[in-house]
Scaffold this active site. Structure first.
Site, short mmCIF file in Angstrom:
data_model
loop_
_atom_site.label_atom_id
_atom_site.label_comp_id
_atom_site.label_asym_id
_atom_site.label_seq_id
_atom_site.Cartn_x
_atom_site.Cartn_y
_atom_site.Cartn_z
CD GLN A 33 -7.59 -18.70 -35.73
OE1 GLN A 33 -8.31 -19.58 -35.23
NE2 GLN A 33 -7.30 -17.58 -35.11
CG ASP B 107 0.47 -14.64 -31.15
OD1 ASP B 107 0.08 -13.80 -31.97
OD2 ASP B 107 0.17 -15.85 -31.23
CG ASN C 186 0.61 -20.15 -29.95
OD1 ASN C 186 0.79 -19.30 -30.83
ND2 ASN C 186 0.24 -21.38 -30.25
CE LYS C 187 -5.35 -17.67 -32.00
NZ LYS C 187 -5.98 -16.33 -31.91
NE ARG D 224 -7.87 -14.62 -39.58
CZ ARG D 224 -8.89 -15.44 -39.60
NH1 ARG D 224 -8.84 -16.57 -38.91
NH2 ARG D 224 -9.96 -15.18 -40.32
N GLY D 225 -1.41 -13.87 -37.86
CA GLY D 225 -0.04 -14.35 -37.72
C GLY D 225 0.83 -13.22 -37.22
CB ALA D 226 2.95 -12.90 -34.20
NE ARG E 144 -5.54 -9.87 -32.49
CZ ARG E 144 -5.48 -11.08 -33.07
NH1 ARG E 144 -5.39 -11.17 -34.38
NH2 ARG E 144 -5.51 -12.19 -32.34
#
Length: 337
Positions: free
Chosen positions: A184, A225, A235-236, A47-49, A81
């Site tokens: 997360q 992101d 973003n999230k 995970r994480g762009a 994604r």
């Protein structure tokens, strides 16, 4: 405790830190096929762009080593994604390299992937240095989701600023949204800051308003992101809520955005595709049902924060303040790593 790397290339396969098993277990997936990399991205093992962009680049190398169709590999990896622009950014660069042209040169592609990985390490370190310089001594920072070292190939973005800020005596305490539904913040951010000895407290996402009302937060710091050409931020999910409450209480809202997360080809946030994930991520947790039987759930993974709510963008190029469109247009984003 030393943090494990988010990924490592062995020469013939890719090892990915399986973030789904954290914080209980530190383990690595050993991936020998590009389709396994795509699945690891889609199922959020990585995970994480920035991290998924680098992982995808190594996936292309695996495709080349197996003499498989690079166009197909790039297409499937890109779709794993859809919101994070770093994924397309890394894949476009490796696909455009001379090593990707016929006859395909797997070693040359590996060199490009390694350069992209090194580029992310350099970008994130410079970004973090700029971010720490923004914060006042003794800051209490609120953070959403996870943007630490294991979300990148380097030191992280927003959480990296918090960690470095604490090490340099600037950040006093971190408040961490748990970040439903995948948690997360509670699972990854709290684990990472704990490993680094940074004082932190996990809160439910809905408690952030009360926390800011009580003047317990000096700054909100998040990652992203994708940043559109006008400065809108994907973003999230839950980030937009934080930005609104921060504005209501006069608290600066900073977005950490490496150049690989910026998308000048997308005019504004309304043009960004928002990934929608399975409803079971909301209705169930580790196999146990949480919602009433038959209850439906809507599970967008991201939301859009309008540019006018963003105090500043923290980048490797420096701190960018509004108006964003002209400032973003002037950045040298097309440079190759």
């Amino acid at each position: 405790m030393t943090l494990p790397p988010s990924l490592r290339w062995t020469g013939d396969h890719l090892e990915l830190l399986d973030q789904r098993r954290l914080p209980e277990e530190v383990s690595f997936l050993k991936l020998h096929q590009w389709r396994d990399v795509a699945e690891a991205i889609a199922t959020m093992a990585v995970r994480g762009a920035p991290a998924i962009g680098v992982a995808a680049a190594w996936g292309v190398v695996l495709a080349a080593q197996a003499n498989e169709d690079l166009d197909l590999a790039v297409s499937v990896l890109k779709s794993s994604r859809p919101t994070a622009v770093n994924l397309g950014w890394a894949l476009d660069r490796i696909k455009a390299s001379p090593a990707a042209q016929e006859p395909v040169d797997p070693q040359g592609l590996a060199a490009v992937a390694a350069a992209l990985e090194a580029d992310d390490r350099a970008r994130t370190q410079t970004l973090v240095d700029h971010g720490v310089g923004l914060l006042a001594s003794g800051s209490r920072v609120l953070h959403h989701c996870h943007t630490g070292a294991i979300a990148t190939a380097g030191v992280g973005t927003a959480l990296g600023v918090i960690a470095a800020g604490h090490a340099r005596g600037v950040v006093r305490h971190a408040w961490l949204d748990e970040t439903r539904p995948r948690l997360q913040g509670a699972a990854l951010s709290a684990w990472e800051l704990g490993c680094l000895g940074v004082p932190c407290t996990v809160i439910v996402d809905g408690a952030s308003g009360l926390l800011m009302r009580r003047q317990e937060v000096d700054a909100v710091l998040v990652g992203c992101d994708r940043v559109a050409a006008n400065g809108d931020v994907a973003n999230k999910v839950g980030t937009y809520n934080l930005a609104l409450v921060a504005r209501a209480h006069g608290i600066p809202f900073y977005v950490c955005a490496p150049g690989s997360s910026m998308d000048r080809s997308t005019s504004d946030g309304d043009a960004i595709t928002i990934e929608e994930r399975p409803q079971e991520e909301i209705t169930q947790h580790r196999g146990q049902r949480l919602a009433a039987p038959g209850a439906a759930a809507w599970n967008p993974a991201f939301d859009i924060t309008p540019a006018h709510l963003v105090t500043a963008l923290i980048t490797e190029f420096g701190v960018i303040r509004p108006p964003y469109r002209d400032a973003l247009q002037a950045l040298p984003l097309d440079r190759q790593p």
